[in-house]
Design a protein around this motif. Structure first.
Motif, mmCIF file in Angstrom:
data_model
loop_
_atom_site.group_PDB
_atom_site.id
_atom_site.type_symbol
_atom_site.label_atom_id
_atom_site.label_comp_id
_atom_site.label_asym_id
_atom_site.label_seq_id
_atom_site.Cartn_x
_atom_site.Cartn_y
_atom_site.Cartn_z
ATOM 1 N N GLY A 26 -0.628 -1.559 -3.667
ATOM 2 C CA GLY A 26 -0.869 -1.476 -5.097
ATOM 3 C C GLY A 26 -1.880 -0.414 -5.461
ATOM 4 O O GLY A 26 -2.213 0.467 -4.672
ATOM 5 N N GLU A 27 -2.389 -0.519 -6.698
ATOM 6 C CA GLU A 27 -3.346 0.448 -7.212
ATOM 7 C C GLU A 27 -4.683 0.310 -6.505
ATOM 8 O O GLU A 27 -5.075 -0.777 -6.100
ATOM 9 C CB GLU A 27 -3.558 0.215 -8.712
ATOM 10 C CG GLU A 27 -2.298 0.264 -9.537
ATOM 11 C CD GLU A 27 -2.532 -0.281 -10.944
ATOM 12 O OE1 GLU A 27 -3.571 -0.910 -11.191
ATOM 13 O OE2 GLU A 27 -1.655 -0.060 -11.780
ATOM 14 N N LYS A 28 -5.400 1.415 -6.399
ATOM 15 C CA LYS A 28 -6.730 1.476 -5.778
ATOM 16 C C LYS A 28 -6.728 0.892 -4.370
ATOM 17 O O LYS A 28 -7.588 0.100 -3.994
ATOM 18 C CB LYS A 28 -7.775 0.791 -6.658
ATOM 19 C CG LYS A 28 -8.012 1.523 -7.955
ATOM 20 C CD LYS A 28 -9.205 0.983 -8.683
ATOM 21 C CE LYS A 28 -9.411 1.757 -9.980
ATOM 22 N NZ LYS A 28 -10.585 1.308 -10.707
ATOM 23 N N THR A 29 -5.725 1.267 -3.595
ATOM 24 C CA THR A 29 -5.693 0.955 -2.172
ATOM 25 C C THR A 29 -5.511 2.261 -1.419
ATOM 26 O O THR A 29 -5.117 3.273 -1.994
ATOM 27 C CB THR A 29 -4.536 0.001 -1.806
ATOM 28 O OG1 THR A 29 -3.298 0.638 -2.096
ATOM 29 C CG2 THR A 29 -4.643 -1.310 -2.548
ATOM 30 N N GLY A 30 -5.809 2.224 -0.151
ATOM 31 C CA GLY A 30 -5.648 3.411 0.669
ATOM 32 C C GLY A 30 -5.782 3.040 2.128
ATOM 33 O O GLY A 30 -6.095 1.905 2.470
ATOM 34 N N PRO A 31 -5.555 4.007 3.012
ATOM 35 C CA PRO A 31 -5.666 3.714 4.442
ATOM 36 C C PRO A 31 -7.111 3.366 4.813
ATOM 37 O O PRO A 31 -8.024 4.126 4.542
ATOM 38 C CB PRO A 31 -5.210 5.002 5.117
ATOM 39 C CG PRO A 31 -5.300 6.051 4.079
ATOM 40 C CD PRO A 31 -5.176 5.383 2.749
ATOM 41 N N ASN A 32 -7.280 2.213 5.412
ATOM 42 C CA ASN A 32 -8.597 1.726 5.764
ATOM 43 C C ASN A 32 -9.010 2.307 7.118
ATOM 44 O O ASN A 32 -8.399 1.998 8.127
ATOM 45 C CB ASN A 32 -8.584 0.195 5.830
ATOM 46 C CG ASN A 32 -9.948 -0.395 5.976
ATOM 47 O OD1 ASN A 32 -10.897 0.283 6.311
ATOM 48 N ND2 ASN A 32 -10.041 -1.693 5.735
ATOM 49 N N PRO A 33 -10.044 3.141 7.163
ATOM 50 C CA PRO A 33 -10.436 3.734 8.434
ATOM 51 C C PRO A 33 -10.998 2.725 9.433
ATOM 52 O O PRO A 33 -11.043 2.995 10.624
ATOM 53 C CB PRO A 33 -11.510 4.755 8.038
ATOM 54 C CG PRO A 33 -11.947 4.390 6.684
ATOM 55 C CD PRO A 33 -10.852 3.606 6.053
ATOM 56 N N THR A 34 -11.412 1.550 8.982
ATOM 57 C CA THR A 34 -11.951 0.536 9.890
ATOM 58 C C THR A 34 -10.901 -0.476 10.317
ATOM 59 O O THR A 34 -11.212 -1.375 11.086
ATOM 60 C CB THR A 34 -13.119 -0.216 9.224
ATOM 61 O OG1 THR A 34 -12.626 -0.899 8.066
ATOM 62 C CG2 THR A 34 -14.220 0.741 8.832
ATOM 63 N N ASP A 35 -9.670 -0.357 9.828
ATOM 64 C CA ASP A 35 -8.625 -1.330 10.141
ATOM 65 C C ASP A 35 -7.336 -0.607 10.534
ATOM 66 O O ASP A 35 -6.260 -0.922 10.025
ATOM 67 C CB ASP A 35 -8.395 -2.255 8.938
ATOM 68 C CG ASP A 35 -7.604 -3.500 9.303
ATOM 69 O OD1 ASP A 35 -7.447 -3.771 10.505
ATOM 70 O OD2 ASP A 35 -7.135 -4.181 8.380
ATOM 71 N N ARG A 36 -7.440 0.392 11.405
ATOM 72 C CA ARG A 36 -6.302 1.141 11.956
ATOM 73 C C ARG A 36 -5.381 1.699 10.877
ATOM 74 O O ARG A 36 -4.161 1.730 11.026
ATOM 75 C CB ARG A 36 -5.514 0.259 12.920
ATOM 76 C CG ARG A 36 -6.325 -0.211 14.094
ATOM 77 C CD ARG A 36 -5.532 -1.125 14.932
ATOM 78 N NE ARG A 36 -5.009 -2.211 14.105
ATOM 79 C CZ ARG A 36 -4.758 -3.417 14.531
ATOM 80 N NH1 ARG A 36 -4.993 -3.718 15.771
ATOM 81 N NH2 ARG A 36 -4.274 -4.328 13.737
ATOM 82 N N GLY A 37 -5.927 2.110 9.767
ATOM 83 C CA GLY A 37 -5.150 2.774 8.729
ATOM 84 C C GLY A 37 -4.303 1.863 7.864
ATOM 85 O O GLY A 37 -3.491 2.344 7.073
ATOM 86 N N LYS A 38 -4.477 0.551 7.980
ATOM 87 C CA LYS A 38 -3.734 -0.367 7.112
ATOM 88 C C LYS A 38 -4.273 -0.254 5.692
ATOM 89 O O LYS A 38 -5.395 0.143 5.472
ATOM 90 C CB LYS A 38 -3.875 -1.801 7.613
ATOM 91 C CG LYS A 38 -3.238 -2.006 8.963
ATOM 92 C CD LYS A 38 -3.415 -3.423 9.412
ATOM 93 C CE LYS A 38 -2.790 -3.593 10.797
ATOM 94 N NZ LYS A 38 -3.093 -4.900 11.364
#
Length: 180
Positions: A26-38
């Motif tokens: 959804g909105e204001k989400t992105g690849p999380n660098p601390t969670d393997r890019g999820k």
């Protein structure tokens, strides 16, 4: 009511953020660098010296912390409750190495806020931890609300509303002397 009860400490504030998983995207989400890019989101919070949340915001997990610093400071609403002008700014601001930026230090000084931002590439033990634990406790209190630990909402405005409601509940509990 907190200001009128002398329970907001404007002498210093701290700022930090915490990443959460966004299951549905959804909105204001992105690849999380601390969670393997999820997919993930970040909760940015600015509490006072006692842990009372003054401002909060939501961004994608890939956004760097320092990009939200001035937005958090400028977004503090005017807090009335005592005679005189409503208060809007803390006297000092503490932050970790993620907020190390000379232009941001200058901007904070223009706003009459003394910045205490940890510098990168220096040894640990700067002494800022004795002030910064308050923001870690506030983030912990926020994530006790199960709806904020994992983001299920696809719409950013709904999740931001839950984040703001959690901050209001923390303030209400603080008034009742039962923090968190």
């Amino acid at each position: 009511r907190l200001q009128g009860a002398h329970q907001i400490d404007w002498s210093r504030a701290t700022v930090d953020s915490s990443s959460v998983r966004a299951v549905g995207g959804g909105e204001k989400t992105g690849p999380n660098p601390t969670d393997r890019g999820k997919k993930g989101s970040k909760h940015h919070i600015l509490p006072d010296a006692q842990g009372v949340p003054l401002n909060d915001t939501l961004t994608g997990a890939q956004r760097h912390d320092v990009t939200q610093l001035l937005e958090l400071v400028d977004g503090i609403p005017p807090v009335a409750g005592k005679p005189g002008h409503p208060k809007r700014r803390p006297d000092e601001l503490y932050a970790d190495r993620a907020y190390d930026s000379e232009p941001h230090r200058q901007q904070l000084r223009k706003r009459h806020i003394e910045p205490h931002l940890a510098r990168r590439r220096t040894e640990h033990g700067s002494g800022l931890g004795r002030y910064r634990w308050v923001v870690e406790r506030t983030l912990s209190c926020l994530h006790r609300f199960r709806r904020l630990r994992i983001r299920y909402e696809r719409r950013a405005d709904i999740h931001q509303a839950f984040l703001t409601i959690a901050c209001v509940l923390i303030c209400h509990r603080y008034l009742e002397n039962a923090f968190c």
